[in-house]
Scaffold this motif. Structure first.
Motif, PDB file in Angstrom:
ATOM      1  N   THR A 197      -9.021   0.978  -2.326  1.00  9.67           N
ATOM      2  CA  THR A 197      -8.478  -0.082  -3.173  1.00  9.67           C
ATOM      3  C   THR A 197      -9.379  -0.199  -4.374  1.00  9.67           C
TER       4      THR A 197
ATOM      5  N   VAL B  29      -4.492   0.424  -0.891  1.00 19.44           N
ATOM      6  CA  VAL B  29      -3.976  -0.945  -0.898  1.00 19.44           C
ATOM      7  C   VAL B  29      -3.815  -1.337  -2.360  1.00 19.44           C
ATOM      8  N   TRP B  30      -2.571  -1.578  -2.749  1.00 21.04           N
ATOM      9  CA  TRP B  30      -2.249  -1.875  -4.140  1.00 21.04           C
ATOM     10  C   TRP B  30      -2.491  -3.340  -4.452  1.00 21.04           C
TER      11      TRP B  30
ATOM     12  N   GLY C  50       0.821  -1.202   0.000  1.00 24.78           N
ATOM     13  CA  GLY C  50       0.000   0.000   0.000  1.00 24.78           C
ATOM     14  C   GLY C  50       0.852   1.247   0.000  1.00 24.78           C
TER      15      GLY C  50
END
Length: 179
Positions: free
Chosen positions: A125, A88-89, A76
């Motif tokens: 996200t 949040v990746w 993140g």
């Protein structure tokens, strides 16, 4: 007890991982492999995972198995224009460790840390419509936190390169955190 709470109890009672901590650059290759093997995440270059482990370690976590090897991760970053928001990746769990609540435990540990240390108050996200596991993960997270959850299309599928066949990316905004 609801399903999300049950997942956390299972994750917290497991002894299969020894620690959740910030990743180091030596973890980059393992994070790339876990993402690749997920068969769901968009795979970034192996170089990007090395950079991620160097530049965004404070907003990311890795779970380690008994031998110290990475078995799951969440990456993140704090949005530059909204530093109170954690994006949040990616979040992924190695195949043999799935279904035990580890993703939820990582998400909870990371957000607990960044709310205390960085003043993060919201989580963002994106989830594609076909990714039901991520939808369940983030919906359950919002429920555990007693936080509101908003869903809006962030990137329509037409914005991706021609022929990519990419589904829309739906933005999940969860907050406020720390209630």
């Amino acid at each position: 007890m609801n399903a999300a709470q049950d997942d956390l109890v299972r994750a917290e009672s497991r002894s299969e991982f020894t620690v959740m901590e910030s990743p180091g650059i030596e973890d980059g290759a393992a994070l790339w492999r876990i993402a690749r093997d997920s068969e769901v995440l968009d795979l970034n270059s192996s170089y990007s995972y090395l950079l991620w482990c160097r530049d965004f370690a404070a907003t990311s976590l890795v779970a380690r198995g008994p031998g110290g090897e990475p078995i799951a991760f969440v990456t993140g970053y704090a949005r530059p224009d909204r530093p109170e928001s954690l994006v949040v990746w990616q979040i992924a769990v190695d195949r043999e460790h799935r279904g035990r609540g580890l993703a939820g435990a990582l998400l909870d540990a990371l957000t607990t840390r960044v709310t205390a240390e960085l003043g993060i108050r919201r989580l963002e996200t994106t989830v594609t419509p076909g990714n039901t596991a991520s939808d369940r993960l983030f919906t359950a997270f919002a429920e555990r936190r007693g936080a509101d959850l908003e869903r809006t299309v962030l990137f329509d599928g037409r914005l991706f390169p021609p022929g990519a066949g990419h589904e829309p990316e739906v933005l999940y905004r969860i907050g406020p955190l720390g209630r």
